[in-house]
Design a protein around this motif. Sequence first.
Motif, PDB file in Angstrom:
ATOM      1  N   LEU A  30       1.251  16.148   8.555  1.00 39.88           N
ATOM      2  CA  LEU A  30       0.595  15.908   7.269  1.00 39.88           C
ATOM      3  C   LEU A  30       1.548  16.197   6.116  1.00 39.88           C
ATOM      4  CD1 LEU A  30      -2.898  17.493   8.030  1.00 39.88           C
ATOM      5  CD2 LEU A  30      -2.226  15.090   8.137  1.00 39.88           C
ATOM      6  N   MET A  31       2.330  17.283   6.222  1.00 43.61           N
ATOM      7  CA  MET A  31       3.295  17.590   5.177  1.00 43.61           C
ATOM      8  C   MET A  31       4.384  16.528   5.114  1.00 43.61           C
ATOM      9  SD  MET A  31       2.069  20.221   3.786  1.00 43.61           S
ATOM     10  CE  MET A  31       3.449  20.591   2.703  1.00 43.61           C
ATOM     11  N   LEU A  32       4.850  16.088   6.277  1.00 46.51           N
ATOM     12  CA  LEU A  32       5.855  15.021   6.300  1.00 46.51           C
ATOM     13  C   LEU A  32       5.278  13.741   5.710  1.00 46.51           C
ATOM     14  CD1 LEU A  32       7.532  15.551   9.795  1.00 46.51           C
ATOM     15  CD2 LEU A  32       8.476  16.090   7.545  1.00 46.51           C
ATOM     16  N   CYS A  33       3.998  13.486   5.989  1.00 41.64           N
ATOM     17  CA  CYS A  33       3.341  12.306   5.424  1.00 41.64           C
ATOM     18  C   CYS A  33       3.291  12.398   3.902  1.00 41.64           C
ATOM     19  CB  CYS A  33       1.936  12.167   5.998  1.00 41.64           C
ATOM     20  SG  CYS A  33       1.026  10.721   5.386  1.00 41.64           S
ATOM     21  N   LEU A  34       2.963  13.589   3.382  1.00 40.71           N
ATOM     22  CA  LEU A  34       2.944  13.776   1.928  1.00 40.71           C
ATOM     23  C   LEU A  34       4.311  13.510   1.319  1.00 40.71           C
ATOM     24  CD1 LEU A  34       0.742  16.997   1.555  1.00 40.71           C
ATOM     25  CD2 LEU A  34       0.204  14.717   0.698  1.00 40.71           C
ATOM     26  N   VAL A  35       5.351  14.092   1.940  1.00 44.16           N
ATOM     27  CA  VAL A  35       6.703  13.926   1.399  1.00 44.16           C
ATOM     28  C   VAL A  35       7.154  12.471   1.514  1.00 44.16           C
ATOM     29  CG1 VAL A  35       9.114  14.587   1.688  1.00 44.16           C
ATOM     30  CG2 VAL A  35       7.322  16.318   1.897  1.00 44.16           C
ATOM     31  N   PHE A  36       6.926  11.889   2.701  1.00 39.49           N
ATOM     32  CA  PHE A  36       7.361  10.507   2.908  1.00 39.49           C
ATOM     33  C   PHE A  36       6.656   9.560   1.947  1.00 39.49           C
ATOM     34  CE2 PHE A  36       6.291   6.438   4.951  1.00 39.49           C
ATOM     35  CZ  PHE A  36       7.575   5.899   5.046  1.00 39.49           C
ATOM     36  N   THR A  37       5.325   9.704   1.820  1.00 43.27           N
ATOM     37  CA  THR A  37       4.589   8.785   0.950  1.00 43.27           C
ATOM     38  C   THR A  37       4.920   9.023  -0.519  1.00 43.27           C
ATOM     39  OG1 THR A  37       2.686  10.321   1.011  1.00 43.27           O
ATOM     40  CG2 THR A  37       2.690   8.466   2.564  1.00 43.27           C
ATOM     41  N   TYR A  38       5.295  10.253  -0.878  1.00 40.15           N
ATOM     42  CA  TYR A  38       5.718  10.523  -2.260  1.00 40.15           C
ATOM     43  C   TYR A  38       6.932   9.672  -2.609  1.00 40.15           C
ATOM     44  CZ  TYR A  38       7.870  13.024  -6.172  1.00 40.15           C
ATOM     45  OH  TYR A  38       8.458  13.336  -7.360  1.00 40.15           O
ATOM     46  N   PHE A  39       7.947   9.725  -1.746  1.00 38.95           N
ATOM     47  CA  PHE A  39       9.146   8.926  -2.010  1.00 38.95           C
ATOM     48  C   PHE A  39       8.886   7.433  -1.816  1.00 38.95           C
ATOM     49  CE2 PHE A  39      11.028  13.103  -1.026  1.00 38.95           C
ATOM     50  CZ  PHE A  39      11.803  13.270  -2.156  1.00 38.95           C
ATOM     51  N   ALA A  40       8.038   7.083  -0.833  1.00 39.92           N
ATOM     52  CA  ALA A  40       7.714   5.669  -0.628  1.00 39.92           C
ATOM     53  C   ALA A  40       6.972   5.107  -1.838  1.00 39.92           C
ATOM     54  CB  ALA A  40       6.874   5.503   0.636  1.00 39.92           C
ATOM     55  N   ALA A  41       6.062   5.907  -2.416  1.00 40.65           N
ATOM     56  CA  ALA A  41       5.323   5.448  -3.595  1.00 40.65           C
ATOM     57  C   ALA A  41       6.260   5.263  -4.777  1.00 40.65           C
ATOM     58  CB  ALA A  41       4.221   6.455  -3.940  1.00 40.65           C
ATOM     59  N   GLN A  42       7.228   6.179  -4.919  1.00 38.25           N
ATOM     60  CA  GLN A  42       8.193   6.029  -6.007  1.00 38.25           C
ATOM     61  C   GLN A  42       9.016   4.756  -5.843  1.00 38.25           C
ATOM     62  OE1 GLN A  42      10.415   9.785  -6.130  1.00 38.25           O
ATOM     63  NE2 GLN A  42       9.185  10.389  -7.894  1.00 38.25           N
ATOM     64  N   GLN A  43       9.417   4.479  -4.597  1.00 41.61           N
ATOM     65  CA  GLN A  43      10.183   3.263  -4.360  1.00 41.61           C
ATOM     66  C   GLN A  43       9.323   2.022  -4.600  1.00 41.61           C
ATOM     67  OE1 GLN A  43      13.513   3.014  -3.715  1.00 41.61           O
ATOM     68  NE2 GLN A  43      13.471   5.202  -4.154  1.00 41.61           N
ATOM     69  N   LEU A  44       8.065   2.063  -4.164  1.00 41.53           N
ATOM     70  CA  LEU A  44       7.168   0.936  -4.392  1.00 41.53           C
ATOM     71  C   LEU A  44       6.951   0.717  -5.882  1.00 41.53           C
ATOM     72  CD1 LEU A  44       5.191  -1.209  -3.394  1.00 41.53           C
ATOM     73  CD2 LEU A  44       3.442   0.588  -3.229  1.00 41.53           C
ATOM     74  N   GLU A  45       6.721   1.799  -6.603  1.00 43.97           N
ATOM     75  CA  GLU A  45       6.518   1.686  -8.043  1.00 43.97           C
ATOM     76  C   GLU A  45       7.756   1.125  -8.733  1.00 43.97           C
ATOM     77  OE1 GLU A  45       4.189   1.388 -10.993  1.00 43.97           O
ATOM     78  OE2 GLU A  45       3.409   2.441  -9.229  1.00 43.97           O
ATOM     79  N   LYS A  46       8.922   1.554  -8.283  1.00 40.73           N
ATOM     80  CA  LYS A  46      10.154   1.049  -8.886  1.00 40.73           C
ATOM     81  C   LYS A  46      10.315  -0.439  -8.613  1.00 40.73           C
ATOM     82  CE  LYS A  46      15.102   1.934  -9.272  1.00 40.73           C
ATOM     83  NZ  LYS A  46      16.246   2.780  -8.834  1.00 40.73           N
ATOM     84  N   ARG A  47       9.994  -0.860  -7.378  1.00 41.86           N
ATOM     85  CA  ARG A  47      10.100  -2.289  -7.068  1.00 41.86           C
ATOM     86  C   ARG A  47       9.148  -3.111  -7.941  1.00 41.86           C
ATOM     87  NH1 ARG A  47      10.473  -0.348  -1.688  1.00 41.86           N
ATOM     88  NH2 ARG A  47       8.245  -0.780  -1.320  1.00 41.86           N
ATOM     89  N   GLN A  48       7.950  -2.580  -8.183  1.00 45.64           N
ATOM     90  CA  GLN A  48       7.003  -3.289  -9.030  1.00 45.64           C
ATOM     91  C   GLN A  48       7.482  -3.331 -10.479  1.00 45.64           C
ATOM     92  OE1 GLN A  48       3.567  -0.953  -8.027  1.00 45.64           O
ATOM     93  NE2 GLN A  48       2.880  -2.368  -6.436  1.00 45.64           N
ATOM     94  N   GLN A  49       8.078  -2.235 -10.936  1.00 45.54           N
ATOM     95  CA  GLN A  49       8.659  -2.229 -12.277  1.00 45.54           C
ATOM     96  C   GLN A  49       9.774  -3.265 -12.392  1.00 45.54           C
ATOM     97  OE1 GLN A  49       9.699   2.026 -12.605  1.00 45.54           O
ATOM     98  NE2 GLN A  49       8.479   2.056 -14.467  1.00 45.54           N
ATOM     99  N   ILE A  50      10.635  -3.302 -11.377  1.00 48.13           N
ATOM    100  CA  ILE A  50      11.748  -4.255 -11.383  1.00 48.13           C
ATOM    101  C   ILE A  50      11.216  -5.682 -11.427  1.00 48.13           C
ATOM    102  CG2 ILE A  50      13.657  -5.179  -9.998  1.00 48.13           C
ATOM    103  CD1 ILE A  50      14.150  -2.332  -9.000  1.00 48.13           C
ATOM    104  N   GLY A  51      10.179  -5.965 -10.624  1.00 46.82           N
ATOM    105  CA  GLY A  51       9.605  -7.309 -10.615  1.00 46.82           C
ATOM    106  C   GLY A  51       9.054  -7.698 -11.977  1.00 46.82           C
ATOM    107  N   THR A  52       8.349  -6.748 -12.616  1.00 56.33           N
ATOM    108  CA  THR A  52       7.789  -7.024 -13.941  1.00 56.33           C
ATOM    109  C   THR A  52       8.896  -7.250 -14.964  1.00 56.33           C
ATOM    110  OG1 THR A  52       5.836  -5.684 -13.437  1.00 56.33           O
ATOM    111  CG2 THR A  52       6.313  -6.094 -15.757  1.00 56.33           C
ATOM    112  N   ALA A  53       9.898  -6.366 -14.966  1.00 50.22           N
ATOM    113  CA  ALA A  53      10.988  -6.479 -15.936  1.00 50.22           C
ATOM    114  C   ALA A  53      11.767  -7.777 -15.756  1.00 50.22           C
ATOM    115  CB  ALA A  53      11.912  -5.272 -15.808  1.00 50.22           C
TER     116      ALA A  53
END
Length: 527
Positions: free
Chosen positions: A24-47
């Motif tokens: 569960l802790m690894l899931c929290l850490v992994f999804t934290y960084f995965a969400a940041q990467q996903l958000e960045k990709r969405q920002q890049i697409g919009t920009a």
Amino acid sequence: MLASIRKRRERSWQLLLAAGLLPLMLCLVFTYFAAQQLEKRQQIGTAQAVLSQAERISDLAWGMVDYLQTYDHLACDSVSSEIQRVGSTAAYFRSVGLTAGNTVLCSSAYGLNPGTVSVMIRDPKALPLPPQMNKSISGSSGVPGRPAVIFFRQKPSGEGAFAMVDGQYLIDFMHALGQPRDYQVSLQFDHGYIIKTGRAQRDQHWLFSTPVYHISSTRYPIDISVATPVSEALSTWRQVFLTFLPMAAILSLVLMALASNWLRRKMSYQDEIRRGIRNHEFSVNYQPVYDAERSRCAGAEALLRWQRPDGEWVRPDMFIAAAEAEGMIIPLTQHLLELIAEDVDHWPVPPNFHLGINVAAEHLQHPCFVEDIRRFAARLAHKPLVIILELTERSLISEGEEVAAKLATLRREGIEIAIDDFGTGNCSLSYLQTFQLDYLKIDRGFINAIECLEGETPVLDAIINLSHKLNLQILGEGVETPLQYQYLKNHGVAFIQGFLYARPMSNEALIHWLLQENRPLPGIVTP
């Protein structure tokens, strides 16, 4: 003992908890960084989408300026209708026109009415006008409350043309892209007015900041930025976490089951060994040793055996390894010494009968070791025995000097020392240098290398020669054929042990066996 059991149980619960929480802790850490990467990709697409649209409009605007400059040598009366036509029919433009220096000669918005470029863009500081200008402005003189982008170019002679893009087209496009994710999208031409959509981000969070992505055009002086609110970053993380949570939960249950099973086996061995000692489930088998020089039995090695109440025999390598791993080897060895002492009381043994006992590194290094052996030797003092302690190499003897002193003390009291299974571990040669020894037992693996009497077994021969030079008595283990026996005898090996002479046997069988003296070796003619 109860305190020790409670501590083990507490550690067991802690391990189970850790096994359950780790995925569960690894899931929290992994999804934290995965969400940041996903958000960045969405920002890049919009920009990138906004930048692509801004570059496309810039291409159209400069194309319009080029087209208008084909009329800059003509009078406004003759081209005003064309300027009005293209200004009203071409998309995106608020106004287009011709200029002479700072003067607007004619335009689609004002017709032939005179005006100035600096007043039109509401920037008196723009004077003197550069040869080319591409800048975002907060508004124009005709529409002061709505941003625009001015595209202006003039020749050295002062004749020029302009095209003003209405910023509302860009605002609507940026809003359509940014509004679903509550982005704040900013667009700026040549460090001019910043055209924005979305609300200003002032969220504060201990884990997330407001991530901003910047991108610039390689063709035009255009800068884009996309800012994500903390609430959106949290929402993205929550979505990614909930996606991976079932997998993490399953992995958590699997790890907890594995940890529980391992703990159950571990605690089971501890408890079962302790219960086995208490319920007299352990017994001792003895394997006789043959004296090749005197052609008679020289002694026996004690081998601990464990039979559960259901009749199942536990393999010695399994329960001894478990006892060593879980701190039970010393109690088990002390129990072995008690069992041997009880058995020896009934033995009809000749003088100098050798009794070999395996001792583990943990016991050797424990403060109770010397007293345990002295107490054991005192119980057997009425029998003409020679006690031989066999050092095994299952675990490293780290306290070499201290152990050497203990063994030297016991040797002075009549106890003899042997290395068991020589050559199979990592410490054999260091044992020869560190400890005062009497015997060296050659592992069966080297004995099996014997193929003929005239052949050579380099490693075995080297071990035998080394033993002779160190004045150590040699015992060959695992001797199963007359050929092996004869080879060892020819090379000065005084003692053999193996199925050729005798298999391990119970205490009752050994007593009966010892009464039959001068038992010959199968296939061997003795003098």
